[in-house]
Design a protein around this motif. Sequence first.
Motif, PDB file in Angstrom:
ATOM      1  N   LYS A  30     -44.417 -40.490  40.244  1.00  0.00           N
ATOM      2  CA  LYS A  30     -42.962 -40.422  40.244  1.00  0.00           C
ATOM      3  C   LYS A  30     -42.449 -39.752  41.508  1.00  0.00           C
ATOM      4  O   LYS A  30     -41.488 -40.216  42.136  1.00  0.00           O
TER       5      LYS A  30
ATOM      6  N   ASN B  71     -42.796 -42.093  44.332  1.00  0.00           N
ATOM      7  CA  ASN B  71     -41.715 -43.083  44.248  1.00  0.00           C
ATOM      8  C   ASN B  71     -40.426 -42.511  44.828  1.00  0.00           C
ATOM      9  O   ASN B  71     -39.710 -43.170  45.601  1.00  0.00           O
TER      10      ASN B  71
ATOM     11  N   ILE C 129     -44.131 -44.697  33.051  1.00  0.00           N
ATOM     12  CA  ILE C 129     -45.108 -43.698  33.483  1.00  0.00           C
ATOM     13  C   ILE C 129     -45.718 -43.028  32.255  1.00  0.00           C
ATOM     14  O   ILE C 129     -44.992 -42.539  31.381  1.00  0.00           O
TER      15      ILE C 129
ATOM     16  N   LYS D 110     -36.545 -40.986  34.513  1.00  0.00           N
ATOM     17  CA  LYS D 110     -37.756 -40.247  34.901  1.00  0.00           C
ATOM     18  C   LYS D 110     -39.027 -40.887  34.377  1.00  0.00           C
ATOM     19  O   LYS D 110     -40.113 -40.653  34.902  1.00  0.00           O
TER      20      LYS D 110
ATOM     21  N   GLY E  25     -41.187 -46.005  36.882  1.00  0.00           N
ATOM     22  CA  GLY E  25     -41.492 -45.965  38.305  1.00  0.00           C
ATOM     23  C   GLY E  25     -42.017 -47.297  38.780  1.00  0.00           C
ATOM     24  O   GLY E  25     -42.349 -48.182  37.984  1.00  0.00           O
TER      25      GLY E  25
END
Length: 569
Positions: free
Chosen positions: A73, A76, A520, A544, A547
């Motif tokens: 993450k 990313n 994720i 969150k 990704g």
Amino acid sequence: MKLTEKSPALTFEDAHLLGNGRLGATVYGGVPYEEILINDDTLWSGSESYRVNEEYYDRLMQARALALAGDVKKANDIINDYMEGTWGEAYMPLGSALICVGQKDNRRHKRFSRVIHPNDDPTLQGYARELDLDTAVETVSYRRGGASYRREVFVSHDRQLIYARLTAEGGDLDCSLTLDAPLKHSLCVGDEVVLLRGVAPDHAEPSYTPVRPTLVYYDEAESDALRFAALAKVVDTDGQISCDRQRVYVCGATYAVLAIAAGTNYAGYNKPRDRDVSSVVSRLIEQLAAAGTWAEALDGHIRDYQALYGRFALDLGEEITGGQPTSRRLAMNADGVFDPSVAALAVQYARYLLISGSRPHTQAENLQGIWNDRVMPPWSSNYTTNINVEMNYWPAEIFNLSELTGPMSDLVTECADSGKRVARDYYHLDGWVAHHNVDLWRMCVPACEDASWFFWPFGGAWMCQHLWTHYEYTLDEDYLREVAYPVIREAARFMLGYLCDDGEHLTTAPSTSPENKFIIPGGRTYKDMVADVTPENRFPADQKEIGAVGTGSCMDMTMIRELIEHTLK
């Protein structure tokens, strides 16, 4: 092998497409108004340019370390926040030839106020528009006011002109002709000719960004933007020709033959060009002077086209829905009427589009082939190298149109040259690289906005597959030696440098699978995330748990393995 409809096209997507590889014509078939949309495959916004993101390499190394450590993450986020390149430029519409049947002077009549639909006007009878794939000729026919009207259109490859013949039986063929364009232009009418001259924008924003202005024009004296022109002329008629400052008119005729020439001042990849549009106009005047007769031009067009189209036939049985308009045939098949002949038609239409949109020494087919009606087309109508430009050329070798891959080879070769400095400046590597968007100017840098599409240094590797496939079909060792191998080798050189060691294998990091995102591990479940997903934004940027960046995607590994195998072979 025909596309047929019983009403005019009301949208660009429903119109019929004609072309000679460079010059595209989109025919709507309207009554009394006809619009023939004109495209030239070299008319793009912008000019040669190159910008380096000075942070790119250092941020790439940070993202690589994070991805290898499993913090995908954060990797990313670094790519999204710091590693953008620049948007490429857009493919532009050149203009339109506007024809009105029944208009013999500049007076405005109510009956010319709109395009008539057969369902709305009982005076319009027997309407049909037909694109014959065997001849690449569009025909529009109808009866109105006791007269029968017919319109035939084709785009000649050998003469580089759009031809249209209008005829009338049982009444006079009064008609008007002019040109228009959505870009900056001027119009001049006189001596039976309409001349349009214009300039493309110095930059065009993609249609999906909020940035304004959408089209940027610099001072023309300092601009390197492309100049363009179109010439339309009545080359033969048995009627009387007149003109005012807006249109050319033909009155009291039974037939009229029109010819249209169009082009730009683009001289080739990285080649200097004349800013004076007069040089373009002079070339178009020469083309119109060689228009010849309708019969000569039509005969030459069909022979040239059939030399390519006629190599392949496909018969899948009786046309069960053959008496219906093509749009109805497609709908019936979607609703469960099994008609394999529609598949045969689709195959030949794919071949037709390739012949019409890609010839030796033209540009490769872009996202919409060579046909575009918008100054801000979807995805800029550029070369989307993560799937679309490859798809355009999948039919070429297997359907016996091998030489039509020449523009694709030219595209890859020019990108290999442009992509050398991108490999050097962005990755500190040898070889060459292209990302998911390329334009006329062979922009090979990353684009912008989101890692799931702009971070993908595999456009070059995938396009190289076409070079190898062309060799497999032709066994042309000169082509392999002089064109394909140097480009394939240098793409492989870049990939060998881009690979990194994860402790067990050579892999890619950071890595994406084009335009793909994933959940994720370790966060909320998909069921818990559904409330945050909307039809307008399936993948919120601040989500969150979602990704695009990982390591060693299957796409990456497949591209590299194939590229290296081809290099070794």
